[in-house]
Design an enzyme around this catalytic site. Structure first.
Site, mmCIF file in Angstrom:
data_model
loop_
_atom_site.group_PDB
_atom_site.id
_atom_site.type_symbol
_atom_site.label_atom_id
_atom_site.label_comp_id
_atom_site.label_asym_id
_atom_site.label_seq_id
_atom_site.Cartn_x
_atom_site.Cartn_y
_atom_site.Cartn_z
ATOM 1 N N ARG A 1 25.305 32.387 3.665
ATOM 2 C CA ARG A 1 25.881 32.592 4.990
ATOM 3 C C ARG A 1 25.685 34.033 5.435
ATOM 4 O O ARG A 1 25.751 34.953 4.614
ATOM 5 C CB ARG A 1 27.390 32.288 4.977
ATOM 6 C CG ARG A 1 27.678 30.803 4.955
ATOM 7 C CD ARG A 1 29.168 30.540 4.957
ATOM 8 N NE ARG A 1 29.841 31.353 3.969
ATOM 9 C CZ ARG A 1 31.095 31.786 4.094
ATOM 10 N NH1 ARG A 1 31.786 31.504 5.173
ATOM 11 N NH2 ARG A 1 31.645 32.494 3.141
ATOM 12 N N SER B 1 26.893 35.993 -5.950
ATOM 13 C CA SER B 1 27.680 35.312 -6.991
ATOM 14 C C SER B 1 26.824 34.851 -8.177
ATOM 15 O O SER B 1 26.787 33.659 -8.528
ATOM 16 C CB SER B 1 28.443 34.149 -6.371
ATOM 17 O OG SER B 1 29.306 34.640 -5.386
ATOM 18 N N ASP C 1 32.401 36.939 -5.344
ATOM 19 C CA ASP C 1 33.323 36.222 -4.454
ATOM 20 C C ASP C 1 34.792 36.507 -4.768
ATOM 21 O O ASP C 1 35.624 36.546 -3.870
ATOM 22 C CB ASP C 1 33.041 34.719 -4.486
ATOM 23 C CG ASP C 1 33.018 34.128 -5.892
ATOM 24 O OD1 ASP C 1 33.128 34.901 -6.868
ATOM 25 O OD2 ASP C 1 32.881 32.906 -6.027
#
Length: 498
Positions: free
Chosen positions: A108, A177, A230
């Site tokens: 994203r 991540s 994250d």
């Protein structure tokens, strides 16, 4: 004629007796099978036991491992990674910031406009982009060029009032991540790819350097201000809205925790002490293990057959990736050794990970009188068409055993962090709030799980202390949190302050 009638009567009664014997034998066989199935379930329940004394030992072991991991590299199963985040958002951040959240087959790009103490998050926009499979195993340049191009396309859609101030470079927080050896707030070398990525030439390289070179190749003027994972993004997002946030926990497909430590309490830190006196530690708590963890034969088999045997033991008994699979393994044993589903073992039940945690949650939450949700899940997923109410009740009980163990151990882990920070006692009547920012679908959507986490915290800490411990859901921490960290580590901060 009389003799014939007598003979017929004898034959009939013999047939009735034989049929009755068959029924009795069938019932005995069924009751024997049921007893065996229940014995398997009871033994599993006993081995999953989390009495309060055991949970206290798990919490203490977590605290001990935290100390060991902070003392030296490799000193503990907990990596206790130094994140180089020493400046969490305060709520006073201003301006336009970007985030890139790369954690799987999609990524994203996020744009956030911050309006300081009064304005908060003025505007937030994002776009999701999927990565073509061939780029996941291609070259490093090809992957990062693709990401940089998507970022540039997103920057090109900046609307009215969504431009950086004149003369200022755009700044980005990069949530990455995958396992990284961090070397500063904005650099870190890839240790290994996971989640289906396999690009050997990137391993050992600085991922921020790779992204920066790709942005330069296409003429995108943007600086990566922060590289985070994250969990740290969730911590930053939580702290932005609430200054009492001390830690973040992810309970989703995987699990992890991060918290704010005093820099002086980190013996392995050899750099200058940060101005704030604080340092965020990424615990990587999924790798925690202790002799006090209630492990069963099913957990041991799952671990041996996994891609990372001996690793992530805590994660394998508390996270969403594995809870449904543990239920499947127990059902398979009940089917094989006690004919729980009839004379043949349902073929689908033999497929690892076919029963996912959302399926388990749906069965566990079934409150219909005939447990029809349980029946339909067994039919749709495992192709088991007929199940009695008694069987369905046993399956709901199995889901409860697995979820309860996971939730109670998660709570014990949180208490370990609270103890490490000395917040497990009320000091001279002071009301010191300790907020845990929580993210992850398991906690958010599996309500029996999250309710159990909260009630176990109360049980472990007692009423007075637990009144000051709050769990707050922090949605999308990994996205907005990275943009907030770009803001709190902006290159223009010191200029503005001076």
């Amino acid at each position: 004629m009389g003799k014939v009638a007598v003979g017929a009567a004898v034959v009939c009664s013999a047939a009735v007796c034989a049929a009755a014997a068959l029924v009795v034998r069938h019932r005995m066989r069924c009751s024997g099978r049921w007893a065996r199935a229940m014995a398997i379930l009871r033994e599993f329940e006993e081995n999953c036991g989390t009495p309060i004394g055991k949970l206290g030992q798990v919490a203490d072991a977590m605290t001990v491992e935290m100390h060991a991991g902070l003392a030296s590299e490799g000193g503990s199963k907990l990596k206790m990674l130094i994140s180089y985040v020493d400046n969490l958002p305060s709520g006073e951040e201003n301006g336009l910031f970007y985030a890139l959240d790369l954690g799987g087959t999609n990524f994203r790009v996020i744009r956030v406009l911050l309006g300081g103490r009064e304005g908060g998050v003025v505007k937030q926009e994002f776009e999701e982009v999927s990565i073509p499979p061939h780029l996941m195993t291609g070259s490093s340049d090809a992957l990062f060029d693709y990401i940089a191009t998507a970022l540039a396309n997103f920057v090109a859609t900046e609307g009215e009032g969504l431009h950086p101030s004149p003369g200022k470079q755009r700044e980005l927080g990069f949530t990455f991540s995958f396992p990284v050896r961090q070397t500063s707030i904005a650099s870190g070398n890839l240790i290994k790819w996971t989640k289906g990525f396999s690009i050997d030439e990137t391993v050992g390289q600085d991922v921020v350097g790779e992204l920066t070179k790709a942005m330069e190749r296409i003429g995108l003027d943007m600086r990566v201000s922060a590289l985070v994972n994250d969990t740290i993004g969730t911590l930053a997002g939580g702290r932005y809205y609430n200054p009492d946030v001390i830690a973040a926990v992810i309970l989703g497909t995987g699990t992890n925790a991060a918290y704010v430590e005093r820099a002086q309490a980190i013996p392995k830190w050899h750099g200058l002490l940060p101005k704030s006196g604080e340092m965020v530690i990424n615990m990587e708590w999924g790798n925690f293990r202790s002799s006090h963890l209630p492990l069963t034969e099913y957990d041991q088999d799952l671990d041996v057959e996994s891609l990372n045997p001996g690793e992530q033991i805590f994660e394998k008994i508390i996270s969403g990736m594995y809870l449904g699979e543990i239920v499947r393994r127990v059902l398979l044993k009940m089917a094989e050794e006690a004919a729980f589903f009839g004379d043949t073992v349902p073929p689908k039940l033999k497929i690892p990970f076919i029963l996912r945690t959302p399926h388990m949650s749906a069965m566990h939450h079934d409150d219909s009188s005939d447990l029809r949700v349980v029946g339909s899940k067994l039919k749709d997923i495992l192709e088991i068409p007929h199940t009695s109410l008694k069987m369905r009740k046993a399956i709901v009980e199995l889901c409860d055993i697995v979820a309860t163990r996971g939730a109670r151990l998660s709570a014990a882990g949180i208490v370990g962090i609270i103890k490490k920070l000395g917040r497990d006692v009320v000091k001279d009547g002071e009301k010191q709030k300790s907020v845990i920012a929580m993210d992850g679908g398991l906690y958010e959507h599996y309500s029996k799980f999250s309710t159990c986490v909260q009630s176990t915290l109360k049980e472990l800490l007692g009423e007075e202390v637990s009144d000051n411990i709050v769990i707050e859901l922090s949605n999308d921490g990994s996205g907005i949190g990275a943009a907030l960290l770009a803001a709190s580590h902006s290159q223009y901060l010191e200029v503005e302050e001076s």
